[in-house]
Design a protein around this motif. Structure first.
Motif, PDB file in Angstrom:
ATOM      1  N   GLY A 136       1.157  -1.127   0.246  1.00 46.85           N
ATOM      2  CA  GLY A 136      -0.101   0.080   0.073  1.00 46.85           C
ATOM      3  C   GLY A 136       0.680   1.455  -0.373  1.00 46.85           C
ATOM      4  O   GLY A 136       0.724   2.500   0.017  1.00 46.85           O
ATOM      5  N   THR A 137       2.245   1.271  -0.224  1.00 41.95           N
ATOM      6  CA  THR A 137       3.158   2.299   0.202  1.00 41.95           C
ATOM      7  C   THR A 137       3.122   2.931  -0.771  1.00 41.95           C
ATOM      8  O   THR A 137       3.552   4.229  -0.729  1.00 41.95           O
ATOM      9  N   VAL A 138       3.090   1.918  -2.095  1.00 39.70           N
ATOM     10  CA  VAL A 138       3.179   2.823  -3.258  1.00 39.70           C
ATOM     11  C   VAL A 138       1.826   3.678  -3.917  1.00 39.70           C
ATOM     12  O   VAL A 138       2.109   5.023  -4.654  1.00 39.70           O
ATOM     13  N   ARG A 139       0.506   3.561  -3.063  1.00 35.34           N
ATOM     14  CA  ARG A 139       0.109   4.683  -2.985  1.00 35.34           C
ATOM     15  C   ARG A 139      -0.339   5.254  -2.510  1.00 35.34           C
ATOM     16  O   ARG A 139      -1.373   5.103  -1.082  1.00 35.34           O
ATOM     17  N   PRO A 140       0.170   6.378  -1.390  1.00 33.68           N
ATOM     18  CA  PRO A 140      -0.239   6.799  -0.381  1.00 33.68           C
ATOM     19  C   PRO A 140      -1.458   8.323   0.070  1.00 33.68           C
ATOM     20  O   PRO A 140      -1.262   8.422   0.438  1.00 33.68           O
ATOM     21  N   ALA A 141      -1.489   8.443  -1.494  1.00 34.77           N
ATOM     22  CA  ALA A 141      -2.109   9.231  -1.489  1.00 34.77           C
ATOM     23  C   ALA A 141      -3.922   9.191  -2.330  1.00 34.77           C
ATOM     24  O   ALA A 141      -3.390   7.730  -3.246  1.00 34.77           O
ATOM     25  N   LEU A 142      -4.756   9.659  -1.922  1.00 33.94           N
ATOM     26  CA  LEU A 142      -6.248   9.289  -3.281  1.00 33.94           C
ATOM     27  C   LEU A 142      -6.108   9.490  -4.819  1.00 33.94           C
ATOM     28  O   LEU A 142      -5.948   8.899  -5.428  1.00 33.94           O
ATOM     29  N   ALA A 143      -4.847  10.210  -4.713  1.00 34.55           N
ATOM     30  CA  ALA A 143      -4.634  10.684  -6.151  1.00 34.55           C
ATOM     31  C   ALA A 143      -3.882   9.658  -6.901  1.00 34.55           C
ATOM     32  O   ALA A 143      -3.519   9.243  -8.241  1.00 34.55           O
ATOM     33  N   ASP A 144      -3.199   8.605  -5.656  1.00 31.23           N
ATOM     34  CA  ASP A 144      -1.754   7.720  -6.923  1.00 31.23           C
ATOM     35  C   ASP A 144      -3.590   6.889  -6.780  1.00 31.23           C
ATOM     36  O   ASP A 144      -3.028   5.642  -7.547  1.00 31.23           O
ATOM     37  N   VAL A 145      -4.602   5.776  -5.957  1.00 33.29           N
ATOM     38  CA  VAL A 145      -5.187   5.357  -6.068  1.00 33.29           C
ATOM     39  C   VAL A 145      -6.022   5.887  -7.426  1.00 33.29           C
ATOM     40  O   VAL A 145      -6.324   4.648  -8.378  1.00 33.29           O
ATOM     41  N   LEU A 146      -7.015   7.008  -7.238  1.00 31.03           N
ATOM     42  CA  LEU A 146      -7.637   7.584  -8.739  1.00 31.03           C
ATOM     43  C   LEU A 146      -6.360   7.367  -9.633  1.00 31.03           C
ATOM     44  O   LEU A 146      -6.793   7.025 -10.692  1.00 31.03           O
ATOM     45  N   GLY A 147      -5.386   8.401  -9.752  1.00 40.78           N
ATOM     46  CA  GLY A 147      -4.996   8.431 -11.494  1.00 40.78           C
ATOM     47  C   GLY A 147      -5.667   9.787 -12.194  1.00 40.78           C
ATOM     48  O   GLY A 147      -5.867  10.166 -11.428  1.00 40.78           O
ATOM     49  N   GLU A 148      -4.428   9.543 -13.110  1.00 38.37           N
ATOM     50  CA  GLU A 148      -4.964  10.492 -13.878  1.00 38.37           C
ATOM     51  C   GLU A 148      -6.417  10.537 -14.539  1.00 38.37           C
ATOM     52  O   GLU A 148      -6.770  11.919 -14.764  1.00 38.37           O
TER      53      GLU A 148
END
Length: 466
Positions: A136-148
């Motif tokens: 999960g550390t690969v995506r520390p923020a919601l921006a990393d979960v949602l993508g562009e």
């Protein structure tokens, strides 16, 4: 306890063997290193079965497996609790409660209810690398979960299963509770329901996640990752006994967690099936499996190394859970459904003993009997719980159950009239003129003269053609 009551509480040896045979067949043909299952009837676990090996032992009801997307149902329960407390409305846009989601245009306007039902239009998965096999550390923020480009479809237009959508719901829970999702889940759901073997991290004894080679009988260990922000979509570990108790809760409700009315809402279809899948509707965090004769509710789950299935029939009081430690193989949602079907078909539910009502409101009693909507004949029956049932006297048509309200009206619970108000309209002398059901006028006679039938009743009355 009478003999008949006792007979209804236990499964027959032939039924138990049929359940074990189906489970053993799934484990063998699906090539699962281990598989456990359990069946619940009328709130009690009445059968358990296990095959294969976990650390050299046949797995049992206390062995933990990862349950994947069944986690989403737990997250949905937390969101419904927030709704029932008045902290949010399912029609609220996400941005009203979670401003941090506003990193991407369009996501702000997705509603809480749309996220629960997977109709928000969000992508099915988080951006690469595959979130289920990376920490999960690969995506520390919601921006990393949602993508562009988080949206794949217009909001609210179609059902499209979305794992990031449940990440947003988990973050919503944390925002409104001021505590981590895992902590809120433990204190508000797991502990009250006695699910002491359900946890975000594995607790011994637990099965190792494995992959089975498609062309050889050899195994490969799968990584076990903490999913971080994605945890509300698939993090949990559990056992057959805990999930059996959870199934009972989803069927009945528990005032310490969610009312019977709220869990019924979770089981109500909120989205049609995806294209090509005519069997699976979706409620609010609950999958609905449409079979020929009945609908089962529950959820399926998977993560690398694990498969899970939970299905139940609220009407028949039967639930089943199946868990395995393999990346692919047996279809455990199907297995759970088949175990439920096996019990229902082999041992039909013994009807409750009929007893007359303790008391009756004479004003309500006079409503019972035949009514007509135009020329369509309906029957209105009083239930023992002060509710009503309305349905056609013959053939098919709009039928519904109604719940009594404090103001003397009734609210539809299902079918076409779900949520609609039924009221008895009385004349000045107190006698009943007609029933009004969402603007439909029901009278004691077809097109009864003097009744307020929309469009009026022709003064010539009924006539023949000679």
């Amino acid at each position: 306890m009478t003999f008949d009551d006792h007979a209804s509480a236990e499964l027959l040896p032939s039924t138990r063997r049929a359940l074990f045979h189906r489970t053993a067949k799934a484990q063998s043909e699906g090539r699962a290193p281990s598989l456990v299952a359990a069946v619940v009837r009328d709130g009690e676990i009445v059968w358990r079965g296990g095959r294969g090996s976990v650390a050299g032992q046949v797995p049992d009801a206390d062995t933990q497996y990862r349950i994947g997307s069944i986690t989403k149902t737990f997250t949905a329960v937390l969101v419904l609790r927030l709704r029932d407390e008045g902290l949010l409305d399912l029609n609220d846009p996400l941005a009203k409660h979670l401003p941090s989601a506003g990193l991407h245009a369009g996501v702000d306007e997705v509603t809480v209810g749309q996220l629960l039902a997977h109709t928000g239009g969000l992508a099915a998965e988080a951006p690469s690398p595959w979130w289920e096999r990376t920490p999960g550390t690969v995506r520390p923020a919601l921006a990393d979960v949602l993508g562009e480009e988080p949206l794949r479809h217009p909001t609210g237009r179609r059902h499209h299963y979305s794992n990031p959508g449940y990440t947003l719901l988990g973050s919503l829970v944390e925002e409104l509770r001021g505590a981590p999702w895992e902590e809120v889940l433990r204190t508000e759901v797991l502990e009250p329901l006695g699910l002491h073997r359900t946890s975000a991290q594995p607790k011994a004894p637990y099965a190792q996640g494995l992959a089975v080679h498609p062309w050889a009988d050899v195994l490969l260990a799968e990584p076990v990752e903490d999913l971080g922000l994605m945890a509300p979509a698939g993090q949990l570990w559990s056992t057959t006994d805990d999930l059996a108790r959870f199934a009972v809760f989803l069927a009945r409700g528990d005032e310490r967690v969610l009312s019977a009315e709220s869990v019924r809402e979770m089981r109500t279809p909120a989205a049609p099936p995806e294209a090509g899948d005519r069997y699976l509707d979706y409620g609010l965090g609950v999958q609905l499996l449409n079979l020929e004769e009945r609908t089962l509710a529950g959820h399926m789950g998977s993560l690398p190394g694990f498969l899970a299935g939970l299905m139940f029939s609220e009407e028949e009081g039967v639930a089943a859970v199946a868990l395995a430690n393999c990346t692919s193989g047996p279809l455990l949602g199907t297995l759970a459904a088949e175990l439920v079907q096996t019990v229902i078909e082999a041992e039909p539910r013994i009807p409750e003993t009929w007893r007359p009502a303790a008391e009756v409101d004479q004003g309500v009693l006079e409503l019972a009997g035949p009514w007509y909507w135009g020329t369509h004949a309906f029957g209105l029956r009083l239930r023992g719980d002060d509710g009503l049932e309305l349905g056609p006297l013959s053939g098919t048509g709009r039928a519904a159950s109604f719940r009594a309200e404090a103001d003397g009206t009734w609210t539809g619970l299902n079918g076409y009239y779900a949520g609609e108000t039924l009221r008895a309209v009385r004349r000045e002398d107190g006698s009943v003129s007609h029933l009004d059901l969402g603007s439909f006028v029901f009278t004691r006679e077809p097109y009864e003269a003097g009744a307020p039938v929309p469009g009026g009743v022709d003064a010539r009355g009924w006539f023949g053609v000679g």
